[in-house]
Design a protein around this motif. Structure first.
Motif, short mmCIF file in Angstrom:
data_model
loop_
_atom_site.label_atom_id
_atom_site.label_comp_id
_atom_site.label_asym_id
_atom_site.label_seq_id
_atom_site.Cartn_x
_atom_site.Cartn_y
_atom_site.Cartn_z
N GLU A 29 0.83 -1.20 0.00
CA GLU A 29 0.00 0.00 0.00
C GLU A 29 0.87 1.25 0.00
O GLU A 29 0.63 2.19 -0.76
CB GLU A 29 -0.91 -0.01 1.23
CG GLU A 29 -1.82 1.18 1.33
CD GLU A 29 -2.65 1.14 2.60
OE1 GLU A 29 -3.12 2.23 3.01
OE2 GLU A 29 -2.83 0.07 3.19
N ARG A 30 1.89 1.25 0.81
CA ARG A 30 2.79 2.41 0.87
C ARG A 30 3.52 2.60 -0.46
O ARG A 30 3.69 3.73 -0.92
CB ARG A 30 3.80 2.20 1.99
CG ARG A 30 4.87 3.25 2.00
CD ARG A 30 5.11 3.78 3.31
NE ARG A 30 6.22 4.72 3.21
CZ ARG A 30 6.30 5.78 3.94
NH1 ARG A 30 5.37 6.03 4.80
NH2 ARG A 30 7.31 6.60 3.81
N GLU A 31 3.93 1.51 -1.08
CA GLU A 31 4.62 1.61 -2.37
C GLU A 31 3.69 2.20 -3.42
O GLU A 31 4.11 3.07 -4.21
CB GLU A 31 5.10 0.21 -2.80
CG GLU A 31 6.00 0.24 -4.00
CD GLU A 31 6.56 -1.14 -4.32
OE1 GLU A 31 6.91 -1.33 -5.49
OE2 GLU A 31 6.65 -1.98 -3.41
N ARG A 32 2.43 1.78 -3.43
CA ARG A 32 1.46 2.36 -4.38
C ARG A 32 1.29 3.85 -4.13
O ARG A 32 1.23 4.64 -5.08
CB ARG A 32 0.11 1.64 -4.27
CG ARG A 32 0.06 0.29 -4.96
CD ARG A 32 -1.37 -0.22 -5.08
NE ARG A 32 -1.98 -0.46 -3.78
CZ ARG A 32 -1.93 -1.62 -3.14
NH1 ARG A 32 -1.32 -2.64 -3.67
NH2 ARG A 32 -2.50 -1.75 -1.96
N GLN A 33 1.22 4.25 -2.88
CA GLN A 33 1.08 5.67 -2.55
C GLN A 33 2.29 6.46 -3.02
O GLN A 33 2.15 7.56 -3.57
CB GLN A 33 0.88 5.85 -1.04
CG GLN A 33 -0.46 5.40 -0.53
CD GLN A 33 -0.55 5.49 1.00
OE1 GLN A 33 0.45 5.67 1.68
NE2 GLN A 33 -1.76 5.35 1.51
N LEU A 34 3.47 5.91 -2.80
CA LEU A 34 4.69 6.61 -3.22
C LEU A 34 4.75 6.76 -4.74
O LEU A 34 5.12 7.82 -5.25
CB LEU A 34 5.93 5.86 -2.71
CG LEU A 34 6.21 5.98 -1.22
CD1 LEU A 34 7.34 5.04 -0.81
CD2 LEU A 34 6.54 7.41 -0.84
N ILE A 35 4.39 5.71 -5.46
CA ILE A 35 4.39 5.78 -6.92
C ILE A 35 3.37 6.81 -7.39
O ILE A 35 3.65 7.61 -8.29
CB ILE A 35 4.11 4.38 -7.53
CG1 ILE A 35 5.31 3.47 -7.28
CG2 ILE A 35 3.79 4.48 -9.01
CD1 ILE A 35 5.07 2.02 -7.65
N SER A 36 2.21 6.83 -6.77
CA SER A 36 1.17 7.80 -7.13
C SER A 36 1.66 9.23 -6.87
O SER A 36 1.47 10.12 -7.71
CB SER A 36 -0.10 7.52 -6.32
OG SER A 36 -1.05 8.52 -6.51
N MET A 37 2.30 9.44 -5.72
CA MET A 37 2.81 10.77 -5.41
C MET A 37 3.91 11.17 -6.39
O MET A 37 3.97 12.34 -6.82
CB MET A 37 3.34 10.81 -3.98
CG MET A 37 2.24 10.73 -2.93
SD MET A 37 2.89 10.65 -1.27
CE MET A 37 3.33 12.35 -1.02
N ALA A 38 4.76 10.24 -6.76
CA ALA A 38 5.83 10.54 -7.71
C ALA A 38 5.23 10.95 -9.06
O ALA A 38 5.72 11.89 -9.70
CB ALA A 38 6.75 9.33 -7.87
N ARG A 39 4.18 10.27 -9.49
CA ARG A 39 3.52 10.63 -10.75
C ARG A 39 2.90 12.03 -10.68
O ARG A 39 3.00 12.81 -11.62
CB ARG A 39 2.45 9.60 -11.10
CG ARG A 39 3.03 8.30 -11.58
CD ARG A 39 1.96 7.30 -11.92
NE ARG A 39 2.55 6.04 -12.35
CZ ARG A 39 1.97 4.87 -12.27
NH1 ARG A 39 0.75 4.78 -11.79
NH2 ARG A 39 2.59 3.79 -12.67
N GLU A 40 2.26 12.32 -9.54
CA GLU A 40 1.66 13.65 -9.38
C GLU A 40 2.73 14.73 -9.40
O GLU A 40 2.55 15.78 -10.02
CB GLU A 40 0.88 13.71 -8.06
CG GLU A 40 -0.40 12.91 -8.05
CD GLU A 40 -1.09 12.95 -6.70
OE1 GLU A 40 -0.79 13.86 -5.88
OE2 GLU A 40 -1.92 12.06 -6.46
N ILE A 41 3.84 14.50 -8.73
CA ILE A 41 4.94 15.48 -8.71
C ILE A 41 5.48 15.69 -10.12
O ILE A 41 5.72 16.83 -10.56
CB ILE A 41 6.04 15.04 -7.73
CG1 ILE A 41 5.53 15.15 -6.30
CG2 ILE A 41 7.31 15.86 -7.93
CD1 ILE A 41 6.45 14.53 -5.27
#
Length: 157
Positions: free
Chosen positions: A122-134
């Protein structure tokens, strides 16, 4: 009828050190190593009280530890085995109960591990999502700057 009750001698740590001819700190060190293995000596009024059997155990430890190749840890284990101070299994727990406890602990460990794995995913998915948004925000900001540069260059001509 008169009955005579003999109390077993109870020596203090200082008295034991005198009997063995060792410094008090050495007796404390011996106690520490016995405690690490699980051997506890009796206490009376909050102080250690050594019996004649305990004195014999410490004499044996002193004799075994005197060998040059013998470390204190090995000497303590040797004395514990010689005097059978710790039984192999606790007397009140059968091997079936021990096996059952191990099985339940293994199940608990697997449950905990699966929970941890799920949280990491779950944390990895959140980090990937945040990286895409950035990345998207940086791209939008770069495009905005490019538009203003184009507009500025248009008016400067």
């Amino acid at each position: 009828m008169l009955r005579v009750i003999t109390a077993e001698a109870a020596y203090t740590t200082e008295e034991l050190a005198d009997i063995l001819g060792l410094p008090l700190s050495t007796i404390r060190k011996y106690n520490f190593h016995f405690a690490k293995i699980g051997v506890q000596f009796t206490k009376k009024q909050g102080r250690l009280a050594y019996t004649n059997d305990d004195v014999t155990i410490f004499h044996e430890l002193k004799k075994v530890h005197a060998h040059p190749e013998m470390t204190l840890e090995k000497a303590v284990v040797t004395v514990v085995k010689k005097f059978n101070l710790i039984p192999d299994t606790p007397p009140n727990i059968s091997t079936e109960k021990q096996t059952l406890r191990l099985d339940t602990r293994e199940v608990q460990m697997r449950e905990i591990q699966s929970y941890i794995d799920a949280k990491f995913e779950e944390r990895e998915r959140q980090l990937i999502s945040m990286a895409r948004e950035i990345r998207a925000l940086k791209k939008a900001q770069h495009q905005k700057k490019s538009f203003y540069k184009w507009l500025k260059s248009f008016f400067e001509k």
